[in-house]
Design a protein around this motif. Structure first.
Motif, short mmCIF file in Angstrom:
data_model
loop_
_atom_site.label_atom_id
_atom_site.label_comp_id
_atom_site.label_asym_id
_atom_site.label_seq_id
_atom_site.Cartn_x
_atom_site.Cartn_y
_atom_site.Cartn_z
N VAL A 2 2.53 4.54 4.65
CA VAL A 2 1.41 4.92 5.50
C VAL A 2 0.14 4.42 4.84
CG1 VAL A 2 0.13 6.84 6.49
CG2 VAL A 2 2.62 6.95 6.34
N LEU A 3 -0.66 3.70 5.61
CA LEU A 3 -1.93 3.18 5.10
C LEU A 3 -3.07 3.75 5.92
CD1 LEU A 3 -0.98 -0.59 4.79
CD2 LEU A 3 -0.88 1.16 3.01
N GLY A 4 -3.88 4.56 5.31
CA GLY A 4 -5.12 4.99 5.93
C GLY A 4 -4.99 6.02 7.02
N GLY A 5 -6.09 6.24 7.63
CA GLY A 5 -6.25 7.21 8.69
C GLY A 5 -7.72 7.59 8.76
N VAL A 6 -8.15 8.08 9.89
CA VAL A 6 -9.55 8.46 10.04
C VAL A 6 -9.64 9.75 10.84
CG1 VAL A 6 -10.47 6.12 9.95
CG2 VAL A 6 -9.85 7.09 12.12
N ILE A 24 -8.40 -1.24 8.07
CA ILE A 24 -7.71 -0.43 7.07
C ILE A 24 -6.73 -1.29 6.29
CG2 ILE A 24 -6.02 1.42 6.75
CD1 ILE A 24 -7.41 2.88 9.11
N LEU A 25 -5.93 -2.08 6.99
CA LEU A 25 -4.95 -2.94 6.32
C LEU A 25 -5.64 -3.95 5.41
CD1 LEU A 25 -2.07 -3.76 5.81
CD2 LEU A 25 -2.15 -5.13 7.91
N GLU A 30 -6.83 -5.54 -0.26
CA GLU A 30 -7.74 -5.86 -1.37
C GLU A 30 -7.30 -5.13 -2.64
OE1 GLU A 30 -11.73 -4.92 -0.23
OE2 GLU A 30 -11.76 -6.41 1.37
N VAL A 31 -6.80 -3.93 -2.49
CA VAL A 31 -6.34 -3.13 -3.63
C VAL A 31 -4.94 -3.56 -4.07
CG1 VAL A 31 -5.77 -0.79 -4.39
CG2 VAL A 31 -7.75 -1.17 -2.91
N ALA A 36 -0.94 -8.05 1.98
CA ALA A 36 -1.50 -9.08 2.85
C ALA A 36 -0.38 -9.73 3.66
CB ALA A 36 -2.23 -10.13 2.03
N GLY A 37 -0.55 -9.74 4.97
CA GLY A 37 0.42 -10.39 5.84
C GLY A 37 1.67 -9.60 6.13
N VAL A 38 1.70 -8.31 5.77
CA VAL A 38 2.90 -7.52 6.07
C VAL A 38 3.03 -7.32 7.58
CG1 VAL A 38 2.88 -6.30 3.87
CG2 VAL A 38 1.73 -5.29 5.85
N ARG A 39 4.25 -7.05 8.00
CA ARG A 39 4.52 -6.79 9.40
C ARG A 39 4.32 -5.30 9.66
NH1 ARG A 39 9.78 -5.90 12.35
NH2 ARG A 39 10.64 -5.85 10.25
N VAL A 40 3.47 -4.97 10.59
CA VAL A 40 3.22 -3.58 10.95
C VAL A 40 4.27 -3.17 11.98
CG1 VAL A 40 1.58 -1.98 12.00
CG2 VAL A 40 0.76 -3.80 10.50
#
Length: 44
Positions: A2-6, A24-25, A30-31, A36-40
């Motif tokens: 899970v990446l992020g949320g708002v 978000i991705l 960057e971290v 980079a380039g992953v399939r969501v």
């Protein structure tokens, strides 16, 4: 993974925002450059 949320004040809409998801991705990549380039698979 899970990446992020708002949480936005006075916004109860749970529909995913594609532009926000991209930002978000990009910040996560960057971290951790391997993201980079992953399939969501899905947005919730």
């Amino acid at each position: 993974m899970v990446l992020g949320g708002v949480a936005l004040p006075d916004d109860q809409d749970r529909t995913p925002d594609p532009a926000l998801a991209e930002r978000i991705l990009a910040r996560c990549a960057e971290v951790e450059p391997r993201l980079a380039g992953v399939r969501v698979l899905r947005h919730e």
